[in-house]
Write a protein that holds these residues in place. Structure first.
Motif, mmCIF file in Angstrom:
data_model
loop_
_atom_site.group_PDB
_atom_site.id
_atom_site.type_symbol
_atom_site.label_atom_id
_atom_site.label_comp_id
_atom_site.label_asym_id
_atom_site.label_seq_id
_atom_site.Cartn_x
_atom_site.Cartn_y
_atom_site.Cartn_z
ATOM 1 N N MET A 1 -0.370 -14.974 -9.389
ATOM 2 C CA MET A 1 -0.585 -13.551 -9.648
ATOM 3 C C MET A 1 0.690 -12.736 -9.387
ATOM 4 N N THR A 2 0.715 -11.547 -9.961
ATOM 5 C CA THR A 2 1.633 -10.505 -9.511
ATOM 6 C C THR A 2 0.783 -9.470 -8.791
ATOM 7 N N MET A 3 1.212 -9.098 -7.588
ATOM 8 C CA MET A 3 0.439 -8.173 -6.762
ATOM 9 C C MET A 3 1.377 -7.139 -6.146
ATOM 10 N N VAL A 4 0.922 -5.883 -6.099
ATOM 11 C CA VAL A 4 1.724 -4.825 -5.484
ATOM 12 C C VAL A 4 0.846 -3.938 -4.609
ATOM 13 N N CYS A 5 1.500 -3.240 -3.689
ATOM 14 C CA CYS A 5 0.822 -2.280 -2.827
ATOM 15 C C CYS A 5 1.885 -1.333 -2.283
ATOM 16 N N GLY A 6 1.488 -0.102 -2.026
ATOM 17 C CA GLY A 6 2.408 0.858 -1.419
ATOM 18 C C GLY A 6 2.578 0.556 0.055
ATOM 19 N N ASP A 7 3.103 -0.636 0.340
ATOM 20 C CA ASP A 7 3.238 -1.120 1.714
ATOM 21 C C ASP A 7 4.223 -2.281 1.686
ATOM 22 N N SER A 8 5.263 -2.222 2.511
ATOM 23 C CA SER A 8 6.339 -3.217 2.436
ATOM 24 C C SER A 8 5.868 -4.636 2.705
ATOM 25 N N VAL B 1 -7.921 -2.619 -5.704
ATOM 26 C CA VAL B 1 -8.790 -2.759 -4.533
ATOM 27 C C VAL B 1 -8.237 -1.855 -3.434
ATOM 28 N N ALA B 2 -9.114 -1.038 -2.841
ATOM 29 C CA ALA B 2 -8.684 -0.078 -1.818
ATOM 30 C C ALA B 2 -9.348 -0.367 -0.478
ATOM 31 N N THR B 3 -8.620 -0.073 0.597
ATOM 32 C CA THR B 3 -9.170 -0.204 1.944
ATOM 33 C C THR B 3 -8.570 0.874 2.847
ATOM 34 N N ALA B 4 -9.277 1.180 3.914
ATOM 35 C CA ALA B 4 -8.769 2.118 4.928
ATOM 36 C C ALA B 4 -8.196 1.281 6.064
ATOM 37 N N ASP B 5 -6.907 1.510 6.402
ATOM 38 C CA ASP B 5 -6.343 0.639 7.433
ATOM 39 C C ASP B 5 -5.254 1.249 8.314
ATOM 40 N N HIS B 6 -4.357 2.060 7.779
ATOM 41 C CA HIS B 6 -3.145 2.428 8.529
ATOM 42 C C HIS B 6 -3.388 3.353 9.721
ATOM 43 N N ASN B 7 -3.977 4.494 9.469
ATOM 44 C CA ASN B 7 -4.142 5.442 10.586
ATOM 45 C C ASN B 7 -5.602 5.575 11.010
ATOM 46 N N GLY C 1 6.054 -4.804 -1.999
ATOM 47 C CA GLY C 1 5.734 -3.404 -1.751
ATOM 48 C C GLY C 1 6.408 -2.488 -2.753
ATOM 49 N N ILE C 2 5.757 -1.361 -3.026
ATOM 50 C CA ILE C 2 6.305 -0.379 -3.971
ATOM 51 C C ILE C 2 6.197 1.028 -3.385
ATOM 52 N N VAL D 1 -2.604 5.932 2.884
ATOM 53 C CA VAL D 1 -1.345 6.629 3.198
ATOM 54 C C VAL D 1 -0.450 6.832 1.979
ATOM 55 N N THR D 2 -0.286 5.813 1.136
ATOM 56 C CA THR D 2 0.687 5.924 0.040
ATOM 57 C C THR D 2 0.060 6.175 -1.333
ATOM 58 N N SER D 3 -1.262 6.378 -1.382
ATOM 59 C CA SER D 3 -1.894 6.581 -2.693
ATOM 60 C C SER D 3 -2.192 8.037 -3.066
ATOM 61 N N PRO D 4 -2.412 8.971 -2.103
ATOM 62 C CA PRO D 4 -2.851 10.319 -2.507
ATOM 63 C C PRO D 4 -1.905 11.031 -3.470
ATOM 64 N N GLN D 5 -0.585 10.932 -3.222
ATOM 65 C CA GLN D 5 0.381 11.616 -4.083
ATOM 66 C C GLN D 5 0.355 11.037 -5.495
ATOM 67 N N ALA D 6 0.155 9.724 -5.598
ATOM 68 C CA ALA D 6 0.118 9.075 -6.910
ATOM 69 C C ALA D 6 -1.112 9.511 -7.700
ATOM 70 N N PHE D 7 -2.258 9.575 -7.022
ATOM 71 C CA PHE D 7 -3.468 10.075 -7.684
ATOM 72 C C PHE D 7 -3.256 11.501 -8.178
#
Length: 460
Positions: free
Chosen positions: A122-129, A58-64, A143-144, A35-41
């Motif tokens: 670690m420091t970890m981020v994801c486009g998800d709150s 690391v990528a996964t399919a999950d939201h929709n 989240g970012i 959901v939050t990665s396509p625009q960034a790519f």
């Protein structure tokens, strides 16, 4: 100088400091989904900028994603397109992706810890709150937005102002039937949804030290619901034992060396926080929400409080509840056990233990949605699937499901859903739906009764 857990991890990752300004923070792991990665790519491709360190993503399919018939092509056009685009972007940039059907596929905040991707320090981020979930391991995780996703893609760093520090301490022994979800709902009900704004929150005290890793993840997951940038719990033997032997965890001597470092991370005695709160475990009981934000929570035995707040009155009108009303006996037609808050094997064990030998009420549609393929496999291996199906519950395939109305699992307009997810905003589970947040135990009991019951009386 005495340092907090947060200070130690943050300071170890500062690449540079802008004079009288923000800092450049190095990011160890970047988690992404469809959901939050396509625009960034797209942004990087349009500017001719390569992905700087694809092996730290690391990528996964999950939201929709659908939670039924995942072996078939996804029927929803938008969802299918987003999943296809994620696969193309990951293949093109040599990024690890766990697609639908992969043995490691699942909700991003469930599959990363269970694979040993998430580690202390670690420091970890994801486009998800709800990236704050990973803070349960003593990591700085948050989240970012999409523009920051692009920033990490390009540089493996972020430009940030260091948040202030907050500590919430809960000491004592929890009563029977009080789960980690109740603990965090209680804290948010006491402090409010803005209490953590501008802060990173560390949870301390007996209650968190005695919690399983799965329980700690539930607590840290909902740090966002009290406005915090993220939540953390100091790593200890419980943490090390959880990580040991997992797919991407350090092995052998490397693991022992890591543990030696991880043991240096807990807050120094005498370190000072910008803000502190202390609670007594004995005051916590099974909780439910009655409004349209997670701070509107009460003990299941309490009545809805009176309020002069216009927003509270608006929330009650949306929920069709009244001040002074008890929710015990309130008929409920939908129950959802799942989401990145409560879809781990421990949550389903609690539910199965209560459900075993009972029957779901006829008026209830009950969805049980594991957080990953691995959790789904455990449910089957441990015989829990048979317990659920014999009781009339529907076990679905992994995904975010009815946490948010971004897939097919929506709650109909006007209906109430007792949900183990993290947000009860207006329309969160479907347009006009009404969400009541609760623990897996309260959700399971509601499904069996067909209405909200005071679970604490059953357990007395």
């Amino acid at each position: 100088m005495k340092k907090t857990l947060f200070d130690k991890v943050w300071d170890a990752h500062v690449v540079d400091t802008i004079e009288n300004g923000p800092q450049i923070l190095y990011i160890d792991k970047h988690l992404i989904h469809e959901v939050t990665s396509p625009q960034a790519f797209s942004e990087l491709e349009n500017r001719g900028i390569p992905i700087f360190r694809p092996h730290q993503i690391v990528a996964t399919a999950d939201h929709n994603t659908p939670t039924q018939n995942q072996h078939l092509p996804v029927s929803d056009d938008l969802s299918r397109h987003q999943l296809e685009q994620l696969a193309k972007n990951c293949n093109k940039n040599n990024i690890t992706l766990y697609e639908l059907g992969h043995q490691y596929n699942g909700i991003v905040h469930v599959m990363a810890p269970e694979l040993g991707v998430t580690q202390p320090g670690m420091t970890m981020v994801c486009g998800d709150s709800h990236t704050s979930t990973h803070g349960a391991f003593g990591a700085i995780a948050f989240g970012i937005g999409t523009s920051q996703v692009a920033q990490v893609f390009a540089s493996q760093c972020l430009l940030l102002t260091k948040p202030k520090s907050l500590r919430v301490t809960v000491n004592g022994t929890l009563k029977k039937g009080v789960l980690p979800k109740d603990v965090i709902l209680y804290i948010i009900s006491k402090l409010g949804t803005n209490s953590g704004t501008g802060y990173f929150c560390e949870y301390a005290g007996d209650v968190f030290e005695n919690m399983s890793m799965e329980g700690r993840m539930t607590v840290c997951n909902m740090s966002i619901e009290m406005g915090a940038r993220g939540g953390m719990i100091a790593p200890d033997e419980t943490t090390f034992e959880y990580i040991k032997g997992r797919e991407f965890a350090p092995k052998g001597e490397d693991f022992e060396n890591k543990v030696a470092y991880w043991k240096t991370l807990p807050t120094d005695k005498g370190a000072v926080y910008d803000k502190e709160y202390v609670f007594d475990a004995d005051d916590i009981e099974p909780m439910i929400t009655y409004g349209t934000n997670p701070g509107m929570g009460i003990k299941i035995s309490e009545n809805i409080p009176n309020s002069n707040s216009a927003s509270d009155k608006k929330s009650l009108a949306y929920m069709n509840f009244s001040e002074g009303e008890t929710l015990i006996g309130k008929p409920i037609n939908y129950v959802f056990i799942g989401s990145c808050t409560n879809s781990r094997i421990e949550d389903f064990r609690v539910a199965a233990d209560y459900i075993k030998g009972k029957q779901k009420a006829e008026n209830v549609t009950a969805w049980l949605v594991p957080g990953s393929r691995q959790v789904e496999a455990q449910i089957i291996e441990e015989g829990l699937k048979g317990v659920f199906e014999a009781a009339g519950f529907e076990l679905r395939q992994p995904g975010c499901s009815a946490c948010l109305a971004m897939n097919d699992d929506k709650i109909p307009q006007g209906e109430y859903c007792v949900s183990t997810s993290n947000r009860n905003f207006e329309g969160r589970q479907g347009q006009g739906s009404r969400t009541i947040l609760a623990s897996p135990l309260v959700a399971a009991a509601t499904a069996v009764e067909g209405a909200i019951i005071d679970i604490s009386k059953q357990l007395a």
